[in-house]
Design a protein around this motif. Structure first.
Motif, PDB file in Angstrom:
ATOM      1  N   SER A 267       0.852  -1.204  -0.057  1.00 17.55           N
ATOM      2  CA  SER A 267      -0.056   0.093  -0.059  1.00 17.55           C
ATOM      3  C   SER A 267       0.869   1.200  -0.081  1.00 17.55           C
ATOM      4  N   LEU A 268       0.443   2.258  -0.504  1.00 19.56           N
ATOM      5  CA  LEU A 268       1.022   3.828  -0.443  1.00 19.56           C
ATOM      6  C   LEU A 268       1.273   3.881   0.999  1.00 19.56           C
ATOM      7  N   ASP A 269       0.404   3.886   1.942  1.00 18.10           N
ATOM      8  CA  ASP A 269       0.705   4.139   3.179  1.00 18.10           C
ATOM      9  C   ASP A 269       1.911   3.546   3.864  1.00 18.10           C
ATOM     10  N   SER A 368       3.088  11.850  -3.100  1.00 16.47           N
ATOM     11  CA  SER A 368       1.677  11.061  -3.352  1.00 16.47           C
ATOM     12  C   SER A 368       1.118  10.899  -2.252  1.00 16.47           C
ATOM     13  N   TRP A 369       1.847  10.284  -1.070  1.00 13.95           N
ATOM     14  CA  TRP A 369       1.270   9.923   0.210  1.00 13.95           C
ATOM     15  C   TRP A 369       0.568  11.074   0.837  1.00 13.95           C
ATOM     16  N   SER A 372      -2.615  11.829  -0.662  1.00 13.13           N
ATOM     17  CA  SER A 372      -3.693  10.711  -0.389  1.00 13.13           C
ATOM     18  C   SER A 372      -4.274  10.890   1.281  1.00 13.13           C
ATOM     19  N   LYS A 374      -6.355  12.624   4.043  1.00 17.44           N
ATOM     20  CA  LYS A 374      -7.652  13.370   4.057  1.00 17.44           C
ATOM     21  C   LYS A 374      -7.491  14.024   5.353  1.00 17.44           C
TER      22      LYS A 374
END
Length: 381
Positions: A267-269, A368-369, A372, A374
């Motif tokens: 995952s990106l995270d 990018s992270w 993403s 919120k």
């Protein structure tokens, strides 16, 4: 019988790794002092056109690597016969007195260019199964040793000569002008900086309370990955246990694991957190040298205020670039973290030592992270 077989298997595994260094003297552990030459240790040596590993010098890799100007790193561990490291879930493994951990920094050469032209590449398969490096295709820079003595870990740094025949002790560091050449032929001149003794301590003194030098890479979450030791990929930790270099290893399901930041299946995270963990958390943790900032970037830090989300800086000074928060969800250009990672200016860039260039791929990942994430950091008056 089973015990004898296990011992035989461990010796055989080490013998397979030792197949390329016939004639190298046994590893010499120096309990004190600062030997003038890397060859005084017989850990790795330039012999017959290769950088070879001695008997019992075991290579290893990390899931995610600390960025240092696109340099590649050949990591090894050696321990005295009959000793073993003890597994710990969090923090570095407990290595016995006499351990020598080495890290050789090198670049693949850039085609047929000058010796100072080095390749900007994330991938290089020059070392295979611990069989060393082909000196005709690499540019050796330095080899750092962390030596476990009775009073703790001692850092020593050795800089390689241009002939790549020997490395000498460099207590005050060194600077080597190089040119990074990418796959499209793009060139970037930079100065590779070999750290002095004080700078080594800055990164490896991860706990301001104990003020002891600690290892960074040899930890469960970083080393829980496969490595090819000559018979195909196998888990490093189980391999180290099989040759007697690691004890108290639990079930694999119970061992933590940091993601490979370049693994698209993760995952990106997970990838971003792994990158921040290895590149930043040695200082940015509750007991680290950057604890005054209140910013903690370890793998187990909750994504809250301590992770830097909507957190006002406490000790950044001019490094903020006029930005108000460490991380602004969805807005990397408004985030201090992004600003400092993308800079090479002294007093602004982070990490503040260990690089002279920007990690293009690493900053793209963190951008990018942040995009993403919120939420917002609206200030209500």
């Amino acid at each position: 019988m089973l015990v004898k077989f296990a011992k035989y298997s461990a010796l055989l595994a080490l013998a397979l790794l030792a197949g390329c260094h016939r004639g190298m003297p046994a590893v010499a552990f120096h309990a004190d002092g600062q030997p003038a030459k890397l060859s005084d240790w017989h850990i790795v040596e330039a012999r017959d056109g290769k950088l070879e590993l001695n008997t019992g010098v075991v290579p290893y890799g990390l899931n995610t690597h600390l960025f240092t100007d696109y340099v590649h790193k050949l990591r090894t561990i050696w321990m005295p016969k009959g000793t073993t490291a003890k597994y710990t879930k969090d923090g570095p493994f407990d290595f016995p007195v006499g351990t020598v951990v080495s890290k050789t920094f090198y670049y693949p050469r850039a085609g047929d260019g000058k010796f100072t032209d080095v390749a900007r590449t994330l991938r290089y398969d020059g070392d295979s199964a611990g069989l060393g490096l082909n000196l005709a295709t690499v540019h050796l820079i330095e080899t750092r040793l962390l030596v476990r003595r009775k009073d703790g870990w001692a850092p020593l740094t050795y800089v390689w000569n241009d002939a790549q025949t020997e490395a000498t002790l460099a207590r005050t560091g060194a600077v080597e002008p190089l040119t990074l050449v990418d796959a499209q032929g793009g060139r970037e001149d930079f100065n590779y900086v070999v750290p002095d003794e004080g700078q080594c301590v800055t990164c490896h003194e991860a706990n301001m309370i104990s003020r002891k030098i600690q290892l960074i890479g040899p930890q469960a979450r970083h080393m829980n990955r496969d490595y090819d030791y000559g018979k195909g990929p196998q888990n490093q930790l189980t391999y180290l246990a099989s040759i007697g270099y690691l004890s108290d290893l639990p079930k694999m399901a119970d061992i933590p694991h940091d993601a490979n930041w370049r693994d698209p299946s993760a995952s990106l995270d997970a990838r971003a957190r792994a990158y921040l963990d290895i590149n930043c958390a040695m200082c940015h943790n509750p007991n680290g040298v950057a604890n005054v900032t209140g910013l903690s970037l370890g793998y187990n830090t909750p994504e809250t205020h301590h992770m830097g989300i909507c957190k006002s800086p406490e000790a950044a000074g001019p490094g903020t670039g006029g930005r108000l928060f460490d991380i602004v969800p969805g807005k990397p250009d408004d985030s201090i973290l992004m600003h400092r990672m993308a800079s090479t200016r002294p007093g602004v860039m982070m990490p503040e030592i260990g690089r002279s260039t920007v990690d293009r791929e690493g900053t793209a990942l963190i951008r990018s992270w942040i995009l993403s994430l919120k939420g917002d950091c609206t200030i209500v008056h």
